[in-house]
Scaffold this motif. Sequence first.
Motif, PDB file in Angstrom:
ATOM      1  N   GLY A  42       0.819  -1.198   0.000  1.00  0.00           N
ATOM      2  CA  GLY A  42       0.000   0.000   0.000  1.00  0.00           C
ATOM      3  C   GLY A  42       0.851   1.245   0.000  1.00  0.00           C
ATOM      4  O   GLY A  42       2.070   1.185   0.163  1.00  0.00           O
ATOM      5  N   ASP A  43       0.188   2.381  -0.173  1.00  0.00           N
ATOM      6  CA  ASP A  43       0.938   3.643  -0.220  1.00  0.00           C
ATOM      7  C   ASP A  43       0.407   4.687   0.752  1.00  0.00           C
ATOM      8  O   ASP A  43       0.706   5.868   0.611  1.00  0.00           O
ATOM      9  N   THR A  44      -0.345   4.239   1.761  1.00  0.00           N
ATOM     10  CA  THR A  44      -0.854   5.176   2.768  1.00  0.00           C
ATOM     11  C   THR A  44      -0.799   4.547   4.153  1.00  0.00           C
ATOM     12  O   THR A  44      -0.754   3.318   4.290  1.00  0.00           O
ATOM     13  N   ASP A  45      -0.862   5.408   5.163  1.00  0.00           N
ATOM     14  CA  ASP A  45      -0.928   4.886   6.526  1.00  0.00           C
ATOM     15  C   ASP A  45      -2.228   4.115   6.739  1.00  0.00           C
ATOM     16  O   ASP A  45      -2.274   3.179   7.540  1.00  0.00           O
ATOM     17  N   HIS A  46      -3.282   4.449   5.996  1.00  0.00           N
ATOM     18  CA  HIS A  46      -4.525   3.681   6.085  1.00  0.00           C
ATOM     19  C   HIS A  46      -4.313   2.238   5.621  1.00  0.00           C
ATOM     20  O   HIS A  46      -4.891   1.303   6.184  1.00  0.00           O
ATOM     21  N   ASP A  47      -3.478   2.038   4.610  1.00  0.00           N
ATOM     22  CA  ASP A  47      -3.197   0.682   4.155  1.00  0.00           C
ATOM     23  C   ASP A  47      -2.529  -0.133   5.264  1.00  0.00           C
ATOM     24  O   ASP A  47      -2.795  -1.334   5.402  1.00  0.00           O
ATOM     25  N   LEU A  48      -1.700   0.507   6.065  1.00  0.00           N
ATOM     26  CA  LEU A  48      -1.116  -0.167   7.218  1.00  0.00           C
ATOM     27  C   LEU A  48      -2.210  -0.568   8.203  1.00  0.00           C
ATOM     28  O   LEU A  48      -2.201  -1.687   8.736  1.00  0.00           O
ATOM     29  N   GLU A  49      -3.163   0.320   8.433  1.00  0.00           N
ATOM     30  CA  GLU A  49      -4.287  -0.003   9.322  1.00  0.00           C
ATOM     31  C   GLU A  49      -5.080  -1.194   8.796  1.00  0.00           C
ATOM     32  O   GLU A  49      -5.496  -2.069   9.569  1.00  0.00           O
ATOM     33  N   VAL A  50      -5.280  -1.240   7.483  1.00  0.00           N
ATOM     34  CA  VAL A  50      -6.005  -2.351   6.871  1.00  0.00           C
ATOM     35  C   VAL A  50      -5.234  -3.654   7.086  1.00  0.00           C
ATOM     36  O   VAL A  50      -5.794  -4.669   7.500  1.00  0.00           O
ATOM     37  N   GLY A  51      -3.937  -3.618   6.796  1.00  0.00           N
ATOM     38  CA  GLY A  51      -3.113  -4.813   6.988  1.00  0.00           C
ATOM     39  C   GLY A  51      -3.129  -5.295   8.420  1.00  0.00           C
ATOM     40  O   GLY A  51      -3.227  -6.503   8.681  1.00  0.00           O
ATOM     41  N   ASP A  52      -3.043  -4.356   9.356  1.00  0.00           N
ATOM     42  CA  ASP A  52      -3.098  -4.728  10.775  1.00  0.00           C
ATOM     43  C   ASP A  52      -4.439  -5.376  11.113  1.00  0.00           C
ATOM     44  O   ASP A  52      -4.497  -6.371  11.828  1.00  0.00           O
ATOM     45  N   ALA A  53      -5.535  -4.820  10.573  1.00  0.00           N
ATOM     46  CA  ALA A  53      -6.869  -5.378  10.839  1.00  0.00           C
ATOM     47  C   ALA A  53      -7.004  -6.786  10.260  1.00  0.00           C
ATOM     48  O   ALA A  53      -7.698  -7.634  10.829  1.00  0.00           O
ATOM     49  N   LEU A  54      -6.328  -7.035   9.141  1.00  0.00           N
ATOM     50  CA  LEU A  54      -6.389  -8.353   8.504  1.00  0.00           C
ATOM     51  C   LEU A  54      -5.376  -9.327   9.092  1.00  0.00           C
ATOM     52  O   LEU A  54      -5.431 -10.527   8.810  1.00  0.00           O
TER      53      LEU A  54
END
Length: 101
Positions: free
Chosen positions: A56-68
């Motif tokens: 991903g290219d955003t801090d939100h993508d990190l949040e998504v990965g953490d949630a998954l």
Amino acid sequence: ASDQDSLDRQMDFHGLRPLLDHAFGIADKMGASKIDRGRELMARSGVSAKDTVLFGDTDHDLEVGDALGVRVILLAHGHQSAERLREVHHTVIEFEQGFRS
């Protein structure tokens, strides 16, 4: 957060399609959440979280990965700078100036 048609065109342009078993864009522009699409992709692929990487290219993508519960690699060729991404995550890849998107 690309719709599926845009994602398909981007993968074709960069020659990525042969390297991937599955790639899910958002189903529609109004958009199911990335977390929902991630869960759908993981269920459909049968690949476990420990064998999955989210790029991903955003801090939100990190949040998504953490949630998954998956590993995340952030790419500093997109919506947020390398500096910003490094503030939130340890694995950030920068591309040379010649990289085309």
